[in-house]
Structure formats: C-alpha cells, structure tokens
Design a protein around this motif. Structure first.
Motif, PDB file in Angstrom:
ATOM      1  N   SER A 144      42.361  28.276  34.985  1.00 11.09           N
ATOM      2  CA  SER A 144      42.045  27.017  35.660  1.00 11.09           C
ATOM      3  C   SER A 144      42.059  27.215  37.175  1.00 11.09           C
ATOM      4  N   LEU A 145      41.421  26.308  37.894  1.00  7.08           N
ATOM      5  CA  LEU A 145      41.354  26.408  39.346  1.00  7.08           C
ATOM      6  C   LEU A 145      42.725  26.224  39.977  1.00  7.08           C
ATOM      7  N   ASP A 146      42.969  26.962  41.031  1.00 11.81           N
ATOM      8  CA  ASP A 146      44.219  26.866  41.785  1.00 11.81           C
ATOM      9  C   ASP A 146      43.902  26.313  43.183  1.00 11.81           C
ATOM     10  N   MET A 147      43.461  25.056  43.212  1.00 22.35           N
ATOM     11  CA  MET A 147      43.112  24.425  44.482  1.00 22.35           C
ATOM     12  C   MET A 147      44.379  24.096  45.259  1.00 22.35           C
ATOM     13  N   TYR A 148      44.245  24.068  46.578  1.00 21.44           N
ATOM     14  CA  TYR A 148      45.386  23.784  47.440  1.00 21.44           C
ATOM     15  C   TYR A 148      44.900  23.078  48.698  1.00 21.44           C
ATOM     16  N   VAL A 149      45.835  22.696  49.543  1.00 20.68           N
ATOM     17  CA  VAL A 149      45.518  22.078  50.825  1.00 20.68           C
ATOM     18  C   VAL A 149      46.226  22.890  51.906  1.00 20.68           C
ATOM     19  N   HIS A 150      45.477  23.765  52.570  1.00 22.14           N
ATOM     20  CA  HIS A 150      45.983  24.546  53.697  1.00 22.14           C
ATOM     21  C   HIS A 150      45.233  24.102  54.946  1.00 22.14           C
ATOM     22  N   PRO A 151      45.860  24.222  56.096  1.00 17.90           N
ATOM     23  CA  PRO A 151      45.145  23.873  57.331  1.00 17.90           C
ATOM     24  C   PRO A 151      43.910  24.767  57.503  1.00 17.90           C
ATOM     25  N   LEU A 152      42.821  24.180  57.956  1.00 17.52           N
ATOM     26  CA  LEU A 152      41.596  24.935  58.212  1.00 17.52           C
ATOM     27  C   LEU A 152      41.627  25.426  59.655  1.00 17.52           C
ATOM     28  N   ASP A 153      41.364  26.701  59.843  1.00 18.70           N
ATOM     29  CA  ASP A 153      41.314  27.307  61.177  1.00 18.70           C
ATOM     30  C   ASP A 153      39.972  26.944  61.821  1.00 18.70           C
ATOM     31  N   LEU A 154      39.984  25.921  62.671  1.00 15.57           N
ATOM     32  CA  LEU A 154      38.745  25.421  63.273  1.00 15.57           C
ATOM     33  C   LEU A 154      38.127  26.419  64.249  1.00 15.57           C
ATOM     34  N   HIS A 155      38.966  27.184  64.940  1.00 16.41           N
ATOM     35  CA  HIS A 155      38.431  28.192  65.863  1.00 16.41           C
ATOM     36  C   HIS A 155      37.674  29.264  65.086  1.00 16.41           C
ATOM     37  N   ASN A 156      38.248  29.671  63.957  1.00 15.61           N
ATOM     38  CA  ASN A 156      37.575  30.647  63.108  1.00 15.61           C
ATOM     39  C   ASN A 156      36.256  30.089  62.578  1.00 15.61           C
TER      40      ASN A 156
END
Length: 166
Positions: A144-156
């Motif tokens: 099954s999918l292992d979705m998560y909520v991590h901060p997105l690196d906007l500079h990247n």
C-alpha cells in the motif's frame, strides 16, 4: 459492502465553485493561474479550462454574489487540486505566486506528489501539485502507499527554472 468498482479510466471532469465576485475570481484563476476562459454567461458565470477542454472549473455568482468568504471550519470542499504535468510547471507557478506576492498557506512533499497550498479570493482551498512518477511512490511492506506530509523545499523546486534564467 458493494462489489461494484468504478472504471479505471474514470476522472473528475470539473468542479463548479460558488464565488462572491466573478471578476475577482477570474483575476485569480485566469490572470494568476493562467486558465483560459471558455465561456462567460451574463457576468454571472464563467467556465475556464486548461488545454481547450470545455471547462475544468466553473465559477458562478448565482446564489453567492457578495457573500462572505467560505468558512474554514464549516463542512464542504477542503480544496481543489490542480495537477500540473511536470515539476518544472509547478516551479513556474510558484515563481508567479512569489512575483505576485500571493500568500500561500503551505507547501508539502507527500511522497507521491509535491504540492503548494493557497486560498482563492473566496477562501476556497486550492492545491497546486504535480505527481511524481509512479515508480518513485513510497510503499509499505504490504504494497500500500506510504504517503506522508513533509515540508517541501521551495528553493529546490525553484531550481527547476533557475538554470533557465541564468
């Protein structure tokens, strides 16, 4: 429980939003996000799309002209997700948001996708996202999918277009 399964090719065709001010909403969806106006009816409704589809988003003031913003705590739609075809396209819209000083409410890496969050002028949640290739989606041992909520690196993310601007 039903044994019926919806066909695999089924897609959400469009969303229709009640808005307070049609021109203000068009300034957001058309002018900032870049949707194309397909039809306007009596200055009360607009149908907008990407790529010439009849409409992905309908906007109307039929029952909501001048109404207050949507309540964050009330029931209803949490957000509309607008799926961009590439990470570069997501970087371009992030750059447009920054240049317009448009406020964001969040940015997340979900493992399967990367997403920017904001509200439209009526307080409706909007998710701007791109899906990572399926072979990169994180999975649990059971498949099954292992979705998560991590901060997105906007500079990247912005680096996707920075090399073109130098």
């Amino acid at each position: 429980m039903s044994t019926y399964k919806i066909p695999d090719q089924t897609r959400i065709g469009h969303i229709h939003l009640k808005v307070s001010d049609l021109e203000r909403s068009l300034s957001f969806y058309r002018d900032l996000l870049g949707f194309e106006v397909m039809a306007i009816y009596d200055n009360q409704a607009a149908f907008i799309s990407a790529g010439g589809y009849h409409h992905h988003i309908g906007l109307n003031t039929w029952f909501s002209k001048g109404a207050p913003a949507a309540s964050k705590e009330g029931v209803g739609l949490f957000h509309t997700a607008i799926l961009y075809p590439t990470r570069r396209d997501l970087a371009i819209i992030l750059d447009r948001l920054h240049k317009a000083n448009y406020p964001m409410t969040g940015a997340s890496d979900h493992g399967v996708s990367e997403a920017l969050y904001l509200n439209d002028p009526d307080g409706n949640g909007v998710e701007l996202c791109w899906d990572k290739p399926r072979d990169r989606w994180p999975k649990k041992k059971d498949g099954s999918l292992d979705m998560y909520v991590h901060p997105l690196d906007l500079h990247n993310l912005l680096n996707e277009i920075a090399k073109e601007q130098t």
